[in-house]
Enzyme design. Structure first.
Site, PDB file in Angstrom:
ATOM      1  N   HIS A 299       0.809  -1.214   0.043  1.00 22.35           N
ATOM      2  CA  HIS A 299       0.062  -0.064   0.066  1.00 22.35           C
ATOM      3  C   HIS A 299       0.986   1.275   0.051  1.00 22.35           C
ATOM      4  CE1 HIS A 299      -3.282   2.864   1.386  1.00 22.35           C
ATOM      5  NE2 HIS A 299      -2.373   3.234   1.880  1.00 22.35           N
ATOM      6  N   GLU A 300       2.158   1.268   0.666  1.00 25.34           N
ATOM      7  CA  GLU A 300       2.877   2.502   1.179  1.00 25.34           C
ATOM      8  C   GLU A 300       3.408   2.583  -0.521  1.00 25.34           C
ATOM      9  OE1 GLU A 300       2.849   4.485   3.328  1.00 25.34           O
ATOM     10  OE2 GLU A 300       1.404   3.452   4.392  1.00 25.34           O
ATOM     11  N   HIS A 303       1.478   4.145  -2.923  1.00 29.60           N
ATOM     12  CA  HIS A 303       1.676   5.955  -3.044  1.00 29.60           C
ATOM     13  C   HIS A 303       2.675   6.229  -3.649  1.00 29.60           C
ATOM     14  CE1 HIS A 303      -1.700   6.785  -0.187  1.00 29.60           C
ATOM     15  NE2 HIS A 303      -1.214   6.046   0.797  1.00 29.60           N
ATOM     16  N   GLU A 377      -5.647   6.952  -1.223  1.00 30.04           N
ATOM     17  CA  GLU A 377      -5.840   5.901  -0.387  1.00 30.04           C
ATOM     18  C   GLU A 377      -6.274   4.617  -1.195  1.00 30.04           C
ATOM     19  OE1 GLU A 377      -3.860   5.431   2.232  1.00 30.04           O
ATOM     20  OE2 GLU A 377      -3.371   7.810   2.417  1.00 30.04           O
TER      21      GLU A 377
HETATM   22 ZN   LIG Z   1      -2.025   5.411   2.475  1.00 31.66          ZN
END
Ligand SMILES: [Zn+2]
Length: 438
Positions: A299-300, A303, A377
């Site tokens: 997930h990071e 980004h 997100e």
């Molecule tokens: Zn995030």
């Protein structure tokens, strides 16, 4: 134009007992904007409190069997406590703001430092530092209450009073170290660079932001926490595979001793170029299984791969350009000082007024910033679902929501305005769909 006397005669039946003192039009605009923002915040908080309390009795159907009733009720009580503190904070901020402007606080402090030091650069710097110190000091009781009452009541606080004081001292020192030269430089630009001072200030501000970002991981963060290289070999191998698959080069994986202060967990990316590193809170590593850690990391990475960091930086630069230009315009208007009861116009007073007053007018834009953040997100979640296991991300998020006592039943409107991260039901439902469509 309608004559004021006629206006009063039209709307007040005689005898008219209401005597309205003269108020500068900009004072009226400012006080109206402040009143609207405080009322909106209170309305949103009341909605959130009502909604969370109304859903406290039972775990929502989508989470039944996954979240225990006691955890759900703890999250509800924690949310209620935080929302009430937030409400008290916005009321306090409004009172302080009124005291500094309408009440003459700015006028008094500016005149005091002008009288004491005379020299514009020195007196201006002392004035700005004194207002900043005052605002900082007023925040301390709230921070103490948040940490040692609310966080402690729900079992999250690991902070001791000596650590709190040490943190405060370090923050003040770093703030002075970086802030005072910046203030002096900006006041110097305002005095010497003519009408285009705001443009030079913007260049300086960009440079300052990039500098802080570049030195944060290696110079600033170690003041507050210990960082140790990740020493878990199976996990390291798993992470290396993921990084290779996503073609990402990090300058190191670190574990941060977040548990010294709080039992909340997190993971983040930090730094630029050579100082780029991945940081895990030690709590996160304790709470999650290896495949869940991999999913959170994915997930990071999402980004990063979507360029969110650069997009945000770009937005920051564009907005600061706009606001510094606006400050350039406002600082030359006598009504800006008159309307805010700030006394004699000066560069330092313009700076302070601007940073105090602008957030009041920006509150209506808050939902847009939150929406922008939630969009990022969702994108990062989608990236994680493609490159790691969507099911593992779901179970990791569920554990994080539980361990951080995040509510599963926020009010729709409150969440739309404030939430930088999507609320649990939406976020997990989207991940379910992503996984289902694979
Ligand atoms: Zn995030």
């Amino acid at each position: 134009m309608l004559h004021v006397g006629l206006f009063i005669r039209l709307f007040c039946h005689s005898p008219c007992l209401l005597v309205i003192p003269y108020m500068h039009p900009f004072t009226l605009v400012f006080i109206a904007a402040l009143a609207i923002s405080v009322l909106l915040k209170a309305w949103l908080a009341a909605r959130q409190l009502r909604h969370v309390r109304a859903h406290r009795a039972a775990v929502p159907a989508a989470f039944s069997g996954k979240v225990r009733l006691d955890a759900h009720q703890k999250a509800a009580d924690y949310t209620v406590a935080k929302t009430r503190l937030g409400l008290a904070q916005s009321a306090m901020e409004a009172i302080v703001l009124l005291a500094l402007t309408w009440g003459g606080g700015i006028r008094f402090l500016a005149a005091f430092w002008h009288g004491a030091l005379g020299v514009p650069l020195l007196g201006g710097t002392a004035f700005i530092v004194s207002v900043t110190a005052l605002l900082g000091a007023l925040e301390v009781p709230l921070a103490l209450y948040r940490t040692f009452v609310i966080e402690a009541r729900f079992g999250f606080n690991k902070m001791t009073l000596p650590l709190f004081i040490a943190d405060l001292a370090k923050q003040t020192l770093l703030g002075a170290l970086f802030g005072i030269p910046l203030i002096i430089a900006v006041l110097w630009f305002m005095a010497r660079m003519g009408a285009a001072w705001w443009f030079y200030t913007w260049l300086l501000w960009m440079g300052f932001n990039l500098l802080v970002l570049a030195i944060y991981p290696t110079f600033i963060a170690p003041f507050f926490n210990k960082f140790e290289p990740l020493k878990n070999e199976p996990l390291q191998a798993r992470i290396d595979r993921l990084l290779k698959k996503c073609r990402f080069q990090a300058q190191g994986l670190y574990v941060m001793d977040g548990s010294r202060r709080s039992s909340h967990g997190n993971a983040y990316f930090t730094g630029f170029g050579k100082s780029r590193r991945i940081v895990f809170f030690d709590n996160l590593l304790k709470q999650l299984e290896p495949e869940e850690i991999e999913a959170v990391l994915a997930h990071e990475l999402g980004h990063y791969k979507h360029g969110h960091i650069y997009q945000r930086l770009g937005l920051l630069f564009a907005l600061s350009f706009l606001f510094l230009w606006l400050l350039g315009v406002l600082s030359a208007q006598p009504w800006f000082y008159l309307g805010l009861h700030a006394g004699a116009p000066s560069d330092a007073v313009a700076l302070v007024l601007f940073f105090l007053v602008i957030p009041v007018f920006l509150f209506p834009f808050e939902p847009l910033f939150s929406l922008y953040s939630r969009k990022h997100e969702f994108e990062a979640d989608r990236f994680a679902a493609r490159n790691a296991d969507a099911g593992a991300l779901r179970s990791a998020l569920l554990k994080l929501y539980r361990d951080n006592a995040a509510t599963l039943t926020p009010d729709r409107m409150y969440s739309a305005v404030y939430d930088s991260h999507p609320p649990a039901p939406q976020r997990l439902a989207r991940l379910q769909n992503t996984a289902g469509s694979r």
